[in-house]
Design a protein around this motif. Structure first.
Motif, PDB file in Angstrom:
ATOM      1  N   GLY A 168       0.778  -1.221   0.000  1.00 51.36           N
ATOM      2  CA  GLY A 168       0.000   0.000   0.000  1.00 51.36           C
ATOM      3  C   GLY A 168       0.810   1.271   0.000  1.00 51.36           C
ATOM      4  N   SER A 169       2.062   1.185  -0.397  1.00 50.16           N
ATOM      5  CA  SER A 169       2.927   2.359  -0.511  1.00 50.16           C
ATOM      6  C   SER A 169       3.504   2.395  -1.916  1.00 50.16           C
ATOM      7  CB  SER A 169       4.061   2.292   0.518  1.00 50.16           C
ATOM      8  OG  SER A 169       5.027   3.290   0.275  1.00 50.16           O
ATOM      9  N   ALA A 170       3.829   3.590  -2.402  1.00 41.96           N
ATOM     10  CA  ALA A 170       4.502   3.725  -3.699  1.00 41.96           C
ATOM     11  C   ALA A 170       6.004   3.901  -3.515  1.00 41.96           C
ATOM     12  CB  ALA A 170       3.912   4.896  -4.472  1.00 41.96           C
ATOM     13  N   ASN A 171       6.520   3.528  -2.342  1.00 43.56           N
ATOM     14  CA  ASN A 171       7.958   3.646  -2.098  1.00 43.56           C
ATOM     15  C   ASN A 171       8.732   2.533  -2.806  1.00 43.56           C
ATOM     16  OD1 ASN A 171       7.847   5.950  -0.594  1.00 43.56           O
ATOM     17  ND2 ASN A 171       8.129   4.948   1.398  1.00 43.56           N
ATOM     18  N   ILE A 172       8.619   2.535  -4.125  1.00 41.36           N
ATOM     19  CA  ILE A 172       9.445   1.668  -4.949  1.00 41.36           C
ATOM     20  C   ILE A 172       9.984   2.524  -6.078  1.00 41.36           C
ATOM     21  CG2 ILE A 172       7.331   0.812  -6.087  1.00 41.36           C
ATOM     22  CD1 ILE A 172       9.015  -1.702  -6.868  1.00 41.36           C
ATOM     23  N   ASP A 173      11.290   2.738  -6.068  1.00 41.91           N
ATOM     24  CA  ASP A 173      11.901   3.486  -7.154  1.00 41.91           C
ATOM     25  C   ASP A 173      13.031   2.638  -7.725  1.00 41.91           C
ATOM     26  OD1 ASP A 173      11.321   5.886  -8.546  1.00 41.91           O
ATOM     27  OD2 ASP A 173      13.209   6.749  -7.889  1.00 41.91           O
ATOM     28  N   GLY A 181      -5.698  -2.882  -1.354  1.00 41.84           N
ATOM     29  CA  GLY A 181      -5.627  -1.424  -1.417  1.00 41.84           C
ATOM     30  C   GLY A 181      -4.759  -1.026  -2.589  1.00 41.84           C
ATOM     31  N   ILE A 182      -4.484   0.257  -2.677  1.00 51.39           N
ATOM     32  CA  ILE A 182      -3.584   0.753  -3.725  1.00 51.39           C
ATOM     33  C   ILE A 182      -2.930   2.022  -3.184  1.00 51.39           C
ATOM     34  CG2 ILE A 182      -5.246   2.247  -4.904  1.00 51.39           C
ATOM     35  CD1 ILE A 182      -2.866  -0.082  -6.782  1.00 51.39           C
ATOM     36  N   ALA A 183      -1.671   2.202  -3.486  1.00 47.18           N
ATOM     37  CA  ALA A 183      -0.998   3.429  -3.054  1.00 47.18           C
ATOM     38  C   ALA A 183      -1.757   4.637  -3.576  1.00 47.18           C
ATOM     39  CB  ALA A 183       0.433   3.433  -3.563  1.00 47.18           C
ATOM     40  N   SER A 184      -1.941   5.623  -2.731  1.00 44.32           N
ATOM     41  CA  SER A 184      -2.773   6.772  -3.106  1.00 44.32           C
ATOM     42  C   SER A 184      -1.970   8.014  -3.427  1.00 44.32           C
ATOM     43  CB  SER A 184      -3.764   7.082  -1.984  1.00 44.32           C
ATOM     44  OG  SER A 184      -3.062   7.384  -0.775  1.00 44.32           O
ATOM     45  N   ARG A 185      -0.667   7.978  -3.195  1.00 38.86           N
ATOM     46  CA  ARG A 185       0.166   9.137  -3.519  1.00 38.86           C
ATOM     47  C   ARG A 185       1.550   8.647  -3.962  1.00 38.86           C
ATOM     48  NH1 ARG A 185      -0.165   9.317   2.210  1.00 38.86           N
ATOM     49  NH2 ARG A 185       1.855   8.914   3.238  1.00 38.86           N
ATOM     50  N   PRO A 186       2.268   9.470  -4.729  1.00 44.83           N
ATOM     51  CA  PRO A 186       3.592   9.059  -5.198  1.00 44.83           C
ATOM     52  C   PRO A 186       4.520   8.715  -4.042  1.00 44.83           C
ATOM     53  CG  PRO A 186       2.850  11.004  -6.380  1.00 44.83           C
ATOM     54  CD  PRO A 186       1.868  10.787  -5.260  1.00 44.83           C
TER      55      PRO A 186
END
Length: 894
Positions: free
Chosen positions: A124-129, A370-375
């Motif tokens: 549930g986080s977009a902390n993948i770069d 869920g899905i990440a909701s912010r960058p």
């Protein structure tokens, strides 16, 4: 014979691997692959030298902080249980944004897909770069602003049909050699084709150019805004295309009102040369503007990309054969990563993280909780957050950020302080792995199975032809087994094919004019079974037919773009100076990049003897007048320092650097050199839109690194030389080569050398010559009349030829003449010193080439190839052959 795809740059060359009798594989280009048609560069040709087991990480390993800090082998179950337990505890206490993945453009698409699905849909986080943030994220951002979607609208075939090719910030000859050779053949077939190189340096690529514009670093937007204004003023516009298919031209022109004279001053260019470029561009319909890291790696990278695209949109030079803006990606699967949403601000299947309808589409397809909701955090921000303690756990996959990121010492501090560092890698010892709490063994090229997508959107298979070594596993499998331990459904994959077909289905999910239309749609591949996936031929999107639509010949051929109104956008790009400018304390602008025969941080290319000799150690390329002002000399060592860090390398005058600038390559690290990580020096300022760092513009100072002596060692056994002030390690055919320098005064050369080489036997066959007054020392250690080690020391850096000495390691037994030559420090026989390697494919040295040119009166590279073979395989050295021919002509007419 197994058909697979090269592990290096974004050209995506097809490769064949054929087993040899007695072991090993013959690596060759795949003649049927459209990207390279059988050709390979020297790095690709040497892939067979990189598949050995030396240094491989073969088993999971863990360390306990606070007690015994050494890594201990553990079972897979124990390692994954430990990571899952720690991640779950951190998420429960601090939330999902307290964990992160940092991944790589060297992952296969299937690995990338699973990582993004896990992080964005389940954790549930977009902390993948990804390290692709460091090389092409500005191109992604520019495409999305202009086209509404990250689409590269050019094919490699377009090179064969273009009448003008503009290379911006791209040393194509060294960084994408197969494309460069394709361009060379097109130029040879049609000499009227015009080639322009825009680059602060005069690189090997300039040998093919009709015009080189040595632009002032950081002024690309001025240059292309000036071109846009010029095209508008003279009427080199396609008014029908602009009216029907674009918007925003007036705003773009409003900030581009630059006269050529103003542009020439801002860019520090000759006005006549500038006008030649502008006039040629205006007069030529079929123009390709190919750009790479020199554009992207900038605090204004996204604006640079859009300023280029603007110049194509105004004339309708897009969506047709032989024309268009062409982003050339740097890594083998940077494009595949973009397709699955590999960046922290993207979703899979070219959907947007900041769009609620897009988030709903992906979540409903995945049936995720869920899905990440912010960058999430972009690369530089991510490691700053780790150091600050906001991110408690990081999992690094297939990359080496302690070397490759800017302000790399900050990355090291961040990993030291991080509560849990997990690394999936193929080798045990890297600068990053030194800080791992858990090391997980992954499959390497030749062992893993999946797909990659190249710079022209062509999907190709990487196929395994080697067994998995030790307990190494595919990255997608490691991540899936971790996800299951975290309690997440949806990761019970049995094969890479199963993941790929899910990825293909997602690309077609709600992909219609009525819902969420996008150009990326590989839904036609969603029904592939295992056998069809295994046999998949190179396939280019969007030319994949779907059930309800015929394949499109190329993106944007119909003038329809991916914005809601189907129009492309002109983007107003306001010229601005780089964030940090040279000053009295840091007067030189540092530029960084690749060299011809190495790749990233050399964990693969550093293993190949064929690739070692062309450039053996890191260097600082500097204008002679700047060297004089800095008090440094060619051939000697110097320290490059910025406000972020420093490194040491050898000064050279390559002839391609303008005053006020310097160039240092990116490849060397703490495994291959004592202090050569240029990432420690690089400016961490990033582009405000893309987050891509400023690798091409760091203010630095350059000072002498004084030493008392210089030297080198050739040794069959690896050595530990950490006590020396300076060393660089180079892989030879049957030996390790070490370049050395020291600040210590040596009292007893013989005793010191024996200790350094680890020779404890007083009766060892040891020959030496010492002149302590002149600080000259030469010695050789023989075992059974065969050379085992040799060492040469001098007060000056001009030491004996390494190539000649390396040839002695091939001999089963040294004769008396060889022994005498070793002590004399020069070969007895004429012609024995072939000189520094120019052609790595055939091992042809500079002296051999120059002798042939003089004695045979050679005048063309083709004649050199016919005479000594140099340039006859991949062609990467052809620009250097041209330079040698030119230098010798000048020398003979002087």
């Amino acid at each position: 014979m197994i058909k697979t795809t090269c592990a290096y740059c974004g050209v995506g060359c097809g490769v064949t691997a054929t087993p040899r009798e007695g072991g090993g594989f013959d690596i060759a280009g795949d003649a049927a692959h459209p990207a390279n048609q059988g050709r390979l560069c020297v790095k690709g040709s040497a892939l067979g030298e990189t598949i050995g087991m030396e240094g491989r990480l073969l088993f999971p390993m863990m360390r306990e902080r606070g007690g015994d800090a050494s890594l201990q082998r553990v079972a897979w179950g124990e390692a994954l249980d430990h990571v899952a337990d720690r991640w779950r505890a951190i998420i429960d206490e601090h939330g999902p944004d307290a964990v992160a993945f940092y991944v790589s453009g060297q992952l296969l698409t299937e690995d990338y897909y699973v990582a993004n699905k896990l992080m964005k849909g389940y954790i549930g986080s977009a902390n993948i770069d990804t390290n692709s943030r460091l090389c092409m994220s500005s191109a992604v951002a520019g495409h999305k602003r202009a086209f509404g979607e990250d689409v590269v609208p050019v094919h490699y075939d377009d090179i064969d049909h273009a009448d003008m090719v503009v290379l911006v910030g791209s040393n194509l000859a060294w960084c994408h050699p197969i494309l460069f050779q394709r361009l060379s053949r097109a130029k040879e077939a049609r000499p009227e084709m015009k080639i322009v190189v825009i680059d602060p340096r005069r690189t090997a690529t300039c040998e093919l150019a009709d015009l080189h514009l040595p632009i002032k670093p950081g002024t690309d937007v001025w240059l292309f805004n000036g071109l846009l204004s010029y095209l508008s003023r003279i009427g080199a516009v396609d008014p029908g295309f602009v009216a029907a298919h674009t918007s925003g031209l007036e705003d773009a022109l409003a900030v581009a009102t630059l006269a050529p004279e103003e542009v020439a001053r801002a860019c520090r260019l000759n006005l006549q040369d500038l006008m030649e470029f502008y006039e040629s561009f205006a007069a030529t319909a079929k123009v390709i503007t190919a750009f790479s890291m020199g554009v992207n790696q900038s605090s204004a990278g996204t604006d640079k990309v859009n300023s280029i695209i603007n110049c194509h949109l105004i004339g309708g030079r897009i969506g047709k054969q032989g024309m268009g803006p062409f982003s050339i990606t740097g890594q083998p699967n940077a494009m595949g990563g973009r397709e699955v949403g590999g960046l922290a601000n993207m979703l899979a299947a070219h959907l947007d993280l900041d769009n609620a309808a897009h988030r709903d589409a992906v979540q409903s397809f995945w049936e995720s909780p869920g899905i990440a909701s912010r960058p999430g955090l972009k690369a530089v921000d991510l490691f700053e957050a780790i150091e600050a303690g906001r991110v408690k756990a990081v999992w690094v996959i297939a990359t080496n950020p302690v070397v490759s990121l800017p302000n790399a010492d900050q990355v090291r501090r961040a990993l030291e302080r991080c509560e849990l560092v997990v690394v999936s890698d193929v080798v045990r010892d890297t600068d990053t792995n030194a800080y791992a709490d858990v090391l997980l063994p992954a499959l390497a090229w030749g062992e893993k199975d999946g797909t990659v997508t190249n710079s022209e959107r062509r999907i190709s298979r990487q196929r395994a032809f080697l067994p998995a070594p030790g307990e190494a596993r595919a990255d997608w499998l490691i991540l899936s087994q971790f996800a299951l331990r975290m309690g997440y459904d949806g990761f019970g994959y049995a094969s890479a094919a199963e993941i790929f077909t899910e990825h293909a289905r997602l690309s077609a999910w709600r992909n219609s004019a009525e819902e969420l239309p996008r150009a990326f749609n590989i839904g036609a591949l969603a029904t592939l079974g295992e056998s069809a996936y295994d046999a998949l031929q190179p396939t280019q999107w969007p030319a994949i037919a779907t059930a309800d639509a015929a394949p499109a010949a190329r993106p944007f051929a119909d003038g329809r773009f991916s914005h809601a109104d189907s129009r492309a956008r002109f983007i107003a790009t306001v010229p601005r100076a780089p964030a940090n400018l040279p000053d009295g304390e840091f007067p030189i602008t540092l530029n960084t990049g690749r060299v011809r025969d190495h790749w990233h941080t050399m964990t693969r290319t550093g293993r190949a003897p064929k690739l070692a000799d062309h450039i053996a150690e890191s260097f600082i390329d500097l204008h002679p007048q700047d060297a004089l002002l800095c008090g440094v000399k060619e051939g000697e060592l110097a320290r490059v320092s910025s406000q972020w860090g420093s490194m040491i390398a050898r000064v050279q005058h390559g002839g391609g650097i303008t005053r006020g600038s310097a160039f240092v390559p990116i490849h060397w690290n703490n495994q291959t050199a004592s202090d050569a990580r240029v990432g420690a020096v690089v400016n961490p300022v990033v582009d405000p839109v893309s987050g891509e760092p400023e690798f091409k513009h760091t203010p630095v100072t350059i000072d002498r690194f004084p030493v008392k002596w210089h030297g080198f060692i050739l040794s069959r056994d690896a050595l530990r030389l950490d006590a020396l002030a300076y060393w660089t390690k180079v892989q030879g055919k049957d030996f390790q080569r070490y370049e050395l320098a020291g600040r210590n005064a040596i009292e007893d050369f013989g005793a010191w050398a024996r200790q350094l080489l680890g020779i404890k036997d007083d009766d060892a066959d040891w020959l030496e010559y010492a002149d302590r007054t002149s600080c000259v020392f030469r010695a050789v250690h023989l075992v059974d009349d065969r050379i085992a080690q040799c060492i040469f020391i001098s007060a000056r850096p001009d030491l004996p030829a390494r190539q000649w000495l390396a040839s002695l390691f091939d001999k089963a037994q040294l004769d008396v003449a060889d022994r005498a030559a070793l002590l004399a420090g020069r070969p007895i026989a004429a012609g024995a010193d072939t000189g520094p390697t120019v052609c790595s494919c055939f091992g042809v040295g500079r002296n051999t080439i120059c002798k042939a040119i003089r004695e045979q009166n050679l005048t063309t590279p083709a004649q050199v190839t016919a005479c000594v073979k140099a340039g006859g395989n991949c062609g990467s050295c052809v620009p250097e052959l041209k330079k040698l021919l030119s230098e010798i002509r000048v020398e003979e007419t002087a």
